[in-house]
Design a protein around this motif. Sequence first.
Motif, short mmCIF file in Angstrom:
data_model
loop_
_atom_site.label_atom_id
_atom_site.label_comp_id
_atom_site.label_asym_id
_atom_site.label_seq_id
_atom_site.Cartn_x
_atom_site.Cartn_y
_atom_site.Cartn_z
N LEU A 1 -8.20 100.76 61.51
CA LEU A 1 -7.24 100.13 60.60
C LEU A 1 -6.02 101.02 60.41
O LEU A 1 -4.88 100.52 60.39
N SER A 2 -6.24 102.32 60.30
CA SER A 2 -5.11 103.24 60.15
C SER A 2 -4.23 103.22 61.40
O SER A 2 -2.98 103.22 61.30
N LEU A 3 -4.85 103.18 62.58
CA LEU A 3 -4.07 103.14 63.82
C LEU A 3 -3.31 101.82 63.95
O LEU A 3 -2.17 101.78 64.44
N HIS A 4 -3.91 100.73 63.49
CA HIS A 4 -3.25 99.43 63.55
C HIS A 4 -2.01 99.41 62.65
O HIS A 4 -0.97 98.85 63.03
N GLN A 5 -2.13 100.00 61.48
CA GLN A 5 -1.00 100.00 60.56
C GLN A 5 0.16 100.86 61.07
O GLN A 5 1.32 100.60 60.73
N LYS A 6 -0.11 101.85 61.91
CA LYS A 6 0.95 102.70 62.46
C LYS A 6 1.60 102.09 63.71
O LYS A 6 2.64 102.57 64.15
N SER A 7 0.98 101.06 64.29
CA SER A 7 1.51 100.45 65.51
C SER A 7 2.54 99.39 65.16
O SER A 7 2.69 98.98 64.00
N SER A 8 3.24 98.92 66.18
CA SER A 8 4.27 97.89 65.99
C SER A 8 4.11 96.81 67.07
O SER A 8 3.56 97.06 68.14
N ARG A 9 4.59 95.59 66.77
CA ARG A 9 4.49 94.48 67.71
C ARG A 9 5.43 94.69 68.89
O ARG A 9 6.56 95.14 68.73
N ASP A 10 4.95 94.32 70.08
CA ASP A 10 5.78 94.41 71.28
C ASP A 10 5.17 93.47 72.31
O ASP A 10 4.11 92.90 72.11
N SER A 11 5.83 93.31 73.46
CA SER A 11 5.31 92.46 74.54
C SER A 11 5.91 92.92 75.86
O SER A 11 6.97 93.57 75.90
N TYR A 12 5.23 92.55 76.94
CA TYR A 12 5.71 92.88 78.29
C TYR A 12 5.31 91.75 79.21
O TYR A 12 4.11 91.43 79.34
N GLN A 13 6.32 91.11 79.81
CA GLN A 13 6.13 89.96 80.70
C GLN A 13 5.22 88.90 80.07
O GLN A 13 4.30 88.37 80.70
N GLY A 14 5.49 88.61 78.84
CA GLY A 14 4.79 87.55 78.13
C GLY A 14 3.44 87.94 77.56
O GLY A 14 2.77 87.09 76.96
N ILE A 15 3.00 89.17 77.71
CA ILE A 15 1.72 89.62 77.17
C ILE A 15 1.98 90.42 75.90
O ILE A 15 2.55 91.52 75.97
N PRO A 16 1.61 89.92 74.74
CA PRO A 16 1.85 90.66 73.48
C PRO A 16 0.89 91.83 73.35
O PRO A 16 -0.26 91.77 73.80
N PHE A 17 1.34 92.91 72.71
CA PHE A 17 0.48 94.06 72.46
C PHE A 17 1.01 94.82 71.25
O PHE A 17 2.12 94.55 70.75
N ARG A 18 0.24 95.75 70.76
CA ARG A 18 0.62 96.63 69.66
C ARG A 18 1.01 97.97 70.26
O ARG A 18 0.21 98.64 70.90
N ARG A 19 2.29 98.35 70.06
CA ARG A 19 2.80 99.60 70.63
C ARG A 19 2.31 100.78 69.80
O ARG A 19 2.52 100.84 68.59
#
Length: 456
Positions: free
Chosen positions: A117-135
């Motif tokens: 949960l702590s790592l999730h809160q420090k990440s940010s939304r992003d995407s690459y070639q239509g695939i979303p991920f948490r940076r």
Amino acid sequence: MAALLLYLLKVNAGFLLVYLLYRLVLRPTTFYSLNRLFLAGGVVLSMVVPLVNIAPLFQDNQQIIKNIPSFTYSWDIPAPVATPAATVEVGAILLSLFWAGVGVMTARLLVQLVSLLSLHQKSSRDSYQGIPFRRLHEPVPPFSFWRNIYFNPAQHPEQNWLPILQHEQTHVQQWHTLDILLMEMTALVHWFNPAAWLLRTALKQNLEFLTDQQTLEAGFNRKQYQYSLVQTGGTPPFTLTSSFSYHSLKNRISMMNKAPSARIQLLRFLAVTPLLLLGLVACQGIEEPASVSPKTGTEASQKPLTTEEQNKAFKPSYQSVTKFTLQKDTLVLDLVSGETEKYPNSPEGLAAIKQKYGITPSLLPPPPPPAREAALAPPPPPPPYTTNLPQEFLTRNSTVKGIGSSEGTIYVILKNDDVESFDTTPAGMAAFEKKYGALPPPPPPVRAQKKTLPKQ
């Protein structure tokens, strides 16, 4: 307490069976989707089948008969005196160790969830070639959990981004987190069983085989994809997640280069599925070990007796009870006098019979003979007691009709035909003397008179 230990034993026997069948029969095949179903389904069945009463499935129109409760009473063996060493039960120690392990594993899981949960809160939304991920900004290998992909692009060359994200997206789309959480919870409860940990590793490894297979089927170059695996080193930060670089790369590359299994190999699943079900049903036969008597060291539980053995075990007290019969939830006692007495088929009813007659109807005699045979049978002998008691004793005890003895027990027959029993131990004799006074001496034996023939 014993029920929980017995349940854990059955479940873990099932786990071992599932793992052996998978390792010996299904592991060499490339049917990873079916292997996933077999592993996850086998784990669930191993935990559910011991909770289900499957005995009615094997009864063909048989009437369910309620048995007499399996309480055992001793005829002449006194209850063992409890000692401090005997108060310590092995079962209690095992349960304490079990719950301590569950507590440690639960704390471990909670720490991982809080860290995630702590790592999730420090990440940010992003995407690459239509695939979303948490940076991510921390040096953490790529992984996925639930519906999110966690990826730090700065750690990998750009040509590896798409294979990594495609791999993790396959984990997300097929809900592999559910399989992983299932095995994490299984290892949490069954932490003491190596088979649970082996199944956990096998299922996670099979998920990687399945994901690699489907990623290559999406059109990625096999050699480039394997090269990306080699370049992406490290282990995932949490065991409850899926990772691009998780598990042995050697095994994964070996399975990717393996030729697809022929369809005839599907017969393996048709063979192991009945074996698994039969094995889990067989595990139901595991029973609780019989308790050991502190005095004799022999098993308290006994095997079912034959009719002849039951007849020998039936010991009517003072020959005043001729037969026991069970009518629904009631025990009916037929007496020599022709009367009947009824007691509830319960521990209280059995204790009342024990108190009055000194016997326990834990074994029923055979059914009575036919009416014709019963009519021809000789009448039962009269109760072997004596009324030739000292007048002083009868004056003090006006309700006493007679006194008899048999097998280390003194019986007092009252005028209302009730019977009281006292054993010949010091405690039993003290109880008799407290109620009736000193025990009168037995009457002198009657000398047989010689018959004289008349003189001719």
